[in-house]
Design a protein around this motif. Structure first.
Motif, mmCIF file in Angstrom:
data_model
loop_
_atom_site.group_PDB
_atom_site.id
_atom_site.type_symbol
_atom_site.label_atom_id
_atom_site.label_comp_id
_atom_site.label_asym_id
_atom_site.label_seq_id
_atom_site.Cartn_x
_atom_site.Cartn_y
_atom_site.Cartn_z
ATOM 1 N N GLY A 1 -2.145 -11.781 16.351
ATOM 2 C CA GLY A 1 -1.999 -12.172 17.670
ATOM 3 C C GLY A 1 -0.459 -12.401 18.197
ATOM 4 O O GLY A 1 -0.154 -12.325 19.628
ATOM 5 N N ALA A 2 0.693 -12.373 17.223
ATOM 6 C CA ALA A 2 1.889 -12.743 17.755
ATOM 7 C C ALA A 2 2.957 -11.546 17.359
ATOM 8 O O ALA A 2 2.811 -10.928 16.054
ATOM 9 C CB ALA A 2 2.560 -13.889 17.083
ATOM 10 N N ILE A 3 3.766 -11.277 18.117
ATOM 11 C CA ILE A 3 4.840 -10.072 17.867
ATOM 12 C C ILE A 3 5.880 -10.737 16.837
ATOM 13 O O ILE A 3 6.421 -11.842 17.061
ATOM 14 C CB ILE A 3 5.543 -9.595 18.894
ATOM 15 N N LYS A 4 6.157 -10.236 15.703
ATOM 16 C CA LYS A 4 7.153 -10.709 14.374
ATOM 17 C C LYS A 4 7.911 -9.656 14.084
ATOM 18 O O LYS A 4 7.705 -8.597 14.163
ATOM 19 C CB LYS A 4 6.067 -11.492 13.463
ATOM 20 N N ARG A 5 9.078 -10.245 13.824
ATOM 21 C CA ARG A 5 10.126 -9.150 13.226
ATOM 22 C C ARG A 5 9.824 -9.231 11.843
ATOM 23 O O ARG A 5 9.631 -10.121 10.951
ATOM 24 C CB ARG A 5 11.659 -9.842 13.230
ATOM 25 N N THR A 6 9.449 -7.805 11.165
ATOM 26 C CA THR A 6 9.020 -7.663 9.910
ATOM 27 C C THR A 6 9.758 -6.884 8.911
ATOM 28 O O THR A 6 10.703 -5.935 9.626
ATOM 29 C CB THR A 6 7.703 -6.833 9.823
ATOM 30 N N ILE A 7 10.399 -7.188 7.796
ATOM 31 C CA ILE A 7 11.167 -6.681 6.801
ATOM 32 C C ILE A 7 10.176 -5.738 5.799
ATOM 33 O O ILE A 7 9.324 -6.411 5.213
ATOM 34 C CB ILE A 7 12.059 -7.501 6.217
ATOM 35 N N ILE A 8 10.516 -4.534 5.802
ATOM 36 C CA ILE A 8 9.676 -3.866 4.942
ATOM 37 C C ILE A 8 10.803 -3.576 3.369
ATOM 38 O O ILE A 8 11.847 -3.210 3.343
ATOM 39 C CB ILE A 8 9.716 -2.352 5.145
ATOM 40 N N VAL A 9 10.515 -4.372 2.356
ATOM 41 C CA VAL A 9 10.962 -4.563 1.184
ATOM 42 C C VAL A 9 10.833 -3.177 0.309
ATOM 43 O O VAL A 9 11.718 -2.557 -0.197
ATOM 44 C CB VAL A 9 10.709 -5.644 0.477
ATOM 45 N N ALA A 10 9.602 -3.009 0.008
ATOM 46 C CA ALA A 10 9.203 -1.737 -0.727
ATOM 47 C C ALA A 10 7.819 -1.151 -0.260
ATOM 48 O O ALA A 10 7.037 -1.605 0.224
ATOM 49 C CB ALA A 10 8.950 -2.129 -2.215
ATOM 50 N N GLU A 11 7.763 0.300 -0.570
ATOM 51 C CA GLU A 11 6.743 0.902 -0.149
ATOM 52 C C GLU A 11 6.112 1.573 -1.566
ATOM 53 O O GLU A 11 6.682 2.094 -2.125
ATOM 54 C CB GLU A 11 6.750 1.983 0.765
ATOM 55 N N VAL A 12 4.677 1.484 -1.561
ATOM 56 C CA VAL A 12 4.013 2.092 -2.891
ATOM 57 C C VAL A 12 2.809 2.924 -2.344
ATOM 58 O O VAL A 12 2.131 2.452 -1.573
ATOM 59 C CB VAL A 12 3.824 0.843 -4.055
ATOM 60 N N PRO A 13 2.628 4.000 -2.961
ATOM 61 C CA PRO A 13 1.086 4.637 -2.719
ATOM 62 C C PRO A 13 0.063 3.771 -3.164
ATOM 63 O O PRO A 13 0.063 3.202 -4.154
ATOM 64 C CB PRO A 13 1.405 5.994 -3.320
ATOM 65 N N LEU A 14 -0.935 3.905 -2.296
ATOM 66 C CA LEU A 14 -2.024 3.118 -2.633
ATOM 67 C C LEU A 14 -3.168 3.607 -3.574
ATOM 68 O O LEU A 14 -4.103 4.279 -3.226
ATOM 69 C CB LEU A 14 -2.937 2.707 -1.153
ATOM 70 N N ARG A 15 -2.476 3.859 -4.794
ATOM 71 C CA ARG A 15 -3.376 4.552 -5.803
ATOM 72 C C ARG A 15 -3.145 3.660 -7.096
ATOM 73 O O ARG A 15 -2.111 3.117 -7.387
ATOM 74 C CB ARG A 15 -3.254 5.981 -5.962
ATOM 75 N N SER B 1 10.112 0.090 -7.178
ATOM 76 C CA SER B 1 11.298 -0.851 -7.363
ATOM 77 C C SER B 1 12.428 -0.687 -6.633
ATOM 78 O O SER B 1 12.695 0.499 -6.480
ATOM 79 C CB SER B 1 11.832 -1.041 -8.696
ATOM 80 N N HIS B 2 12.807 -1.778 -6.047
ATOM 81 C CA HIS B 2 13.809 -1.644 -4.979
ATOM 82 C C HIS B 2 14.803 -2.811 -4.878
ATOM 83 O O HIS B 2 14.305 -3.988 -4.451
ATOM 84 C CB HIS B 2 13.549 -1.312 -3.363
ATOM 85 N N GLU B 3 15.997 -2.965 -5.457
ATOM 86 C CA GLU B 3 16.881 -4.078 -5.637
ATOM 87 C C GLU B 3 15.937 -5.304 -6.148
ATOM 88 O O GLU B 3 15.944 -6.383 -5.552
ATOM 89 C CB GLU B 3 17.500 -4.223 -4.314
ATOM 90 N N GLY B 4 15.268 -5.143 -7.248
ATOM 91 C CA GLY B 4 14.542 -6.340 -7.702
ATOM 92 C C GLY B 4 13.263 -6.661 -7.217
ATOM 93 O O GLY B 4 12.385 -7.200 -8.060
ATOM 94 N N MET B 5 12.788 -6.085 -6.169
ATOM 95 C CA MET B 5 11.651 -6.153 -5.580
ATOM 96 C C MET B 5 10.647 -5.043 -5.983
ATOM 97 O O MET B 5 11.036 -3.984 -5.512
ATOM 98 C CB MET B 5 11.593 -6.281 -4.103
ATOM 99 N N THR B 6 9.619 -5.553 -6.757
ATOM 100 C CA THR B 6 8.868 -4.447 -7.211
ATOM 101 C C THR B 6 7.319 -4.695 -7.045
ATOM 102 O O THR B 6 6.756 -5.799 -6.891
ATOM 103 C CB THR B 6 8.987 -4.381 -9.054
#
Length: 387
Positions: A270-284, A290-295
């Motif tokens: 219910g609240a608007i928040k600033r969100t950081i996307i670190v990595a995106e992965v297909p849902l399968r 991996s992106h700069e250590g975030m996997t």
């Protein structure tokens, strides 16, 4: 410098098989860590236990013993030990041993480097990770050094170490005598810890210089005894809190470990928040990124006939911001920001946030942190429309 490099080369050749063993154990522990990260939260446990035994037990134990290994042929605990037919200055010998130990510190960095690259660490992150690895290398050396320089050989080193452990256990018993159940303020606890660290560091340096430059083992033992007594009094009687805090470690952790990502505004709870996307992965099943250590790695993604979506996955996070202060008792607990994972429908842009459930134990080794998570949801309800 010719004599210095001769001693360094001699020590490295003599220790070559122990160094190979150390490298194999370290590499094996990291391999077990990666394997457990690729399994789900049900089957990961045997590899998790193995990784813990290797990385928290065998690797530091070998590093601890290597301090004595460097001094074994050139003992400074006896006046007639080695070099009796070819005198060498204590300063030259000390420089050779310091240089040898510095070179040994490169081994864990070289062994771990492929794993950092595999998790897409940036070169800036690799530099910080190498610094953290060297810091632990020298902490182990500082713990072992007083025992090693006062030991004429390996058997005496083990005996001195056993005596030291026995004295430590006795002092812990005396410290807790009559004070069971008491609580100490975290700030005061950390102040005492800082004083004890500086006391031990100063004692280690003093004893080392005394042995290399003067060969006065009894005098070094007296210095060590006085330092242990002073440390006990500090732990027991010190009552002033030192103002050593410099900012929020949680903020520093977030600032250093999160890479430069995509940023957008999202409505969460219910609240608007600033969100950081670190990595995106297909849902399968089996997908990973991996992106700069975030996997993120998907172990399983199942959707049954009722529309229930269940996803099991692992998350790897770089541990690059720990300072020496965080190792001390009473250090402020790290409070991470709330973590949400978004399921996004690429066809129409709809998305919803999920807060995952954690499973099993988290594993933190070699500047990497691993955790097992899962989410369970009904996209049809979350999207407020047909899935």
């Amino acid at each position: 410098m010719k004599a210095v490099w001769h001693i360094v080369r001699k020590d490295l050749v003599r220790l070559r098989w122990i160094l190979v063993l150390w490298s194999v154990v370290l590499g094996g522990g990291l391999a077990l860590t990666v394997i457990q990260a690729g399994l789900d939260h049900v089957t990961y446990l045997p590899f998790y236990v193995g990784a813990n035994v290797f990385m928290s037990g065998l690797v530091p134990l070998i590093a601890f013993g290597l301090v004595m290994g460097l001094l074994h042929d050139d003992s400074v605990a006896e006046i007639d030990a080695f070099w009796i037919t070819r005198p060498i200055s204590g300063g030259t010998l000390l420089l050779a041993k310091a240089l040898g130990w510095l070179l040994l510190g490169l081994i864990p960095i070289l062994v771990t480097l492929p794993f950092w690259l595999n998790y897409d660490y940036s070169w800036a992150q690799i530099a910080v990770a190498a610094k953290s690895t060297l810091r632990m290398h020298f902490i182990i050396a500082a713990l072992a050094l007083p025992f090693a320089v006062m030991s004429a050989n390996g058997s005496k080193f083990v005996m001195n170490l056993m005596v030291g452990v026995g004295v430590l256990l006795l002092l812990i018993g005396l410290y807790n005598l009559g004070d069971l159940g008491r609580s100490t303020a975290p700030g005061l606890m950390q102040s005492k810890a800082w004083l004890l660290v500086w006391l031990w560091a100063g004692t280690a340096v003093t004893v080392t210089l005394n042995q290399f430059l003067r060969r006065r083992t009894r005098q070094s033992l007296a210095i060590l005894t006085i330092a242990v007594a002073a440390g006990f009094l500090i732990a027991k009687k010190w009552g002033w809190e030192l103002d050593a805090a410099t900012g929020d470690p949680a903020v520093a952790s977030t600032a250093r470990s999160v890479p430069t990502p995509a940023v957008f505004q999202a409505k969460i709870d219910g609240a608007i928040k600033r969100t950081i996307i670190v990595a995106e992965v297909p849902l399968r099943t089996g997908a990973s990124v991996s992106h700069e250590g975030m996997t993120l790695k998907i172990q399983s993604a199942l959707c049954d006939w009722t529309g229930l979506l269940e996803v099991s996955f692992t998350k790897t996070t770089p541990r690059l911001s720990e300072s020496f202060r965080d190792l001390l008792p009473g250090a402020a607990a790290r409070i991470g920001a709330p973590e949400y994972f978004f399921v996004l429908n690429r066809s129409d842009g709809r998305a919803f946030a999920l807060s995952p459930a954690r499973h099993g134990n988290e594993l933190e080794v070699a500047t990497l942190g691993f955790s097992h998570l899962s989410v369970s949801t009904r996209p049809a309800n979350a999207w407020q429309g047909s899935a």
